[in-house]
Design a protein around this motif. Structure first.
Motif, PDB file in Angstrom:
ATOM      1  N   SER A  68       0.835  -1.187   0.000  1.00 53.13           N
ATOM      2  CA  SER A  68       0.000   0.000   0.000  1.00 53.13           C
ATOM      3  C   SER A  68       0.873   1.242   0.000  1.00 53.13           C
ATOM      4  CB  SER A  68      -0.903   0.009   1.231  1.00 53.13           C
ATOM      5  OG  SER A  68      -1.514   1.249   1.381  1.00 53.13           O
ATOM      6  N   ALA A  69       0.484   2.218  -0.834  1.00 54.57           N
ATOM      7  CA  ALA A  69       1.210   3.481  -0.860  1.00 54.57           C
ATOM      8  C   ALA A  69       0.910   4.301   0.387  1.00 54.57           C
ATOM      9  CB  ALA A  69       0.827   4.278  -2.099  1.00 54.57           C
ATOM     10  N   PHE A 131      -7.528   1.062  -7.676  1.00 53.49           N
ATOM     11  CA  PHE A 131      -7.491   1.791  -6.412  1.00 53.49           C
ATOM     12  C   PHE A 131      -8.300   1.037  -5.362  1.00 53.49           C
ATOM     13  CE2 PHE A 131     -11.293   3.240  -8.513  1.00 53.49           C
ATOM     14  CZ  PHE A 131     -12.208   3.484  -7.498  1.00 53.49           C
ATOM     15  N   PHE A 135      -5.203   4.016  -1.621  1.00 56.28           N
ATOM     16  CA  PHE A 135      -4.251   4.433  -2.637  1.00 56.28           C
ATOM     17  C   PHE A 135      -4.761   4.131  -4.036  1.00 56.28           C
ATOM     18  CE2 PHE A 135      -3.211   0.024  -1.815  1.00 56.28           C
ATOM     19  CZ  PHE A 135      -2.908  -0.495  -3.069  1.00 56.28           C
ATOM     20  N   GLN A 137      -3.147   3.206  -8.034  1.00 54.94           N
ATOM     21  CA  GLN A 137      -1.924   2.622  -8.581  1.00 54.94           C
ATOM     22  C   GLN A 137      -2.055   2.413 -10.083  1.00 54.94           C
ATOM     23  OE1 GLN A 137      -0.710  -1.534  -7.390  1.00 54.94           O
ATOM     24  NE2 GLN A 137       0.992  -0.419  -6.476  1.00 54.94           N
ATOM     25  N   ARG A 139      -0.328   0.133 -13.038  1.00 55.34           N
ATOM     26  CA  ARG A 139       0.501  -1.066 -13.185  1.00 55.34           C
ATOM     27  C   ARG A 139       0.651  -1.417 -14.660  1.00 55.34           C
ATOM     28  NH1 ARG A 139      -0.081  -5.892  -8.921  1.00 55.34           N
ATOM     29  NH2 ARG A 139       0.861  -4.826  -7.160  1.00 55.34           N
ATOM     30  N   SER A 149       5.268   0.041 -11.935  1.00 59.43           N
ATOM     31  CA  SER A 149       4.090   0.528 -11.220  1.00 59.43           C
ATOM     32  C   SER A 149       4.387   1.890 -10.610  1.00 59.43           C
ATOM     33  CB  SER A 149       3.649  -0.452 -10.133  1.00 59.43           C
ATOM     34  OG  SER A 149       4.614  -0.532  -9.108  1.00 59.43           O
ATOM     35  N   SER A 151       2.437   4.425  -7.545  1.00 61.06           N
ATOM     36  CA  SER A 151       1.364   4.480  -6.553  1.00 61.06           C
ATOM     37  C   SER A 151       1.355   5.823  -5.846  1.00 61.06           C
ATOM     38  CB  SER A 151       1.544   3.378  -5.497  1.00 61.06           C
ATOM     39  OG  SER A 151       1.535   2.101  -6.065  1.00 61.06           O
ATOM     40  N   GLN A 152       0.181   6.224  -5.378  1.00 61.73           N
ATOM     41  CA  GLN A 152       0.104   7.370  -4.481  1.00 61.73           C
ATOM     42  C   GLN A 152      -1.129   7.228  -3.601  1.00 61.73           C
ATOM     43  OE1 GLN A 152       0.040  10.776  -7.133  1.00 61.73           O
ATOM     44  NE2 GLN A 152      -2.171  10.985  -6.929  1.00 61.73           N
TER      45      GLN A 152
END
Length: 216
Positions: A68-69, A131, A135, A137, A139, A149, A151-152
């Motif tokens: 997880s971001a 999502f 977060f 993402q 990919r 990938s 992520s945020q």
């Protein structure tokens, strides 16, 4: 001056004539979405009564992990809990385009993902924006391997809505994923080669797609 106005009018008409819109309402399977009605080990996708319902299975134990971001936590999940359905979009993916989808999500949760797949060649080669409640993402898969990938974290304002509008925008240089009009992740310089487009669920998730509009 009149000549300039006339020329501008011709150009505007040509641009509007070139623009194309196709709306999928799921009254029929006009775009030949991949359907799977039987109970498989991973999920199902069914078109019925003007919607497409995509379901996947999963639980918080077994193999596999998704980082997880938000906080760097790792969520353990069964290895084969994702499910996707796709069509081949009526678009020239080499030109700018926009895809809007009206959807309903069963539940946003840490152990469930949902989103769009695109640039889809086959089950081992595609891009996706996904999502959960923490977060978002991007990919990129190639030959059944995750090869990149981004992520945020996400901070949802107020109550997490089950009804959403998702938008995928490509302007030739950037890919933008929006939820309810707000851009939540932008990816640049990621070339598109295939018109395959669809939806993705991961974990014990259910997604109902009401309509999809393709614009170019």
């Amino acid at each position: 001056m009149k000549r300039l106005i006339f020329t501008a009018a011709i150009l505007a008409f040509a641009a509007s004539a070139h623009a194309q819109t196709y709306k999928e309402t799921f009254d029929t399977n006009s775009l030949e979405w991949t359907e799977c009605a039987y109970k498989s080990s991973t999920g199902s996708a069914v078109i019925d009564k003007g919607v497409m319902t995509v379901k996947s299975k999963g639980e918080l134990k077994g193999l596999g992990a998704l980082a997880s971001a938000a906080g760097g936590k790792s969520v353990k999940m069964r290895e084969n809990t994702f499910f996707e359905t796709h069509c081949y979009a009526p678009l020239d993916i080499r030109e700018p385009f926009e895809i809007d989808a009206k959807v309903n999500i069963k539940q946003l949760a840490e152990d469930r993902l949902v989103g769009m797949v695109f640039n889809y060649r086959d089950g081992g080669n595609f891009y996706c924006f996904t999502f959960n409640d923490q977060f978002v993402q991007f990919r990129r898969y190639g030959d059944n391997q995750l090869i990149g990938s981004v992520s945020q974290g996400i901070k949802w304002q107020g109550k997490r809505k089950a009804d959403m509008e998702w938008t995928l925008v490509s302007d030739g240089d950037a890919l933008v994923f929006k939820i309810d009009g707000a851009a939540i992740l932008t990816i640049r310089y990621m070339p598109l080669e295939y018109s395959g487009f669809g939806f993705y669920t991961f974990g014990n998730q259910e997604l109902v797609v009401d309509e999809v509009e393709f614009r170019q």
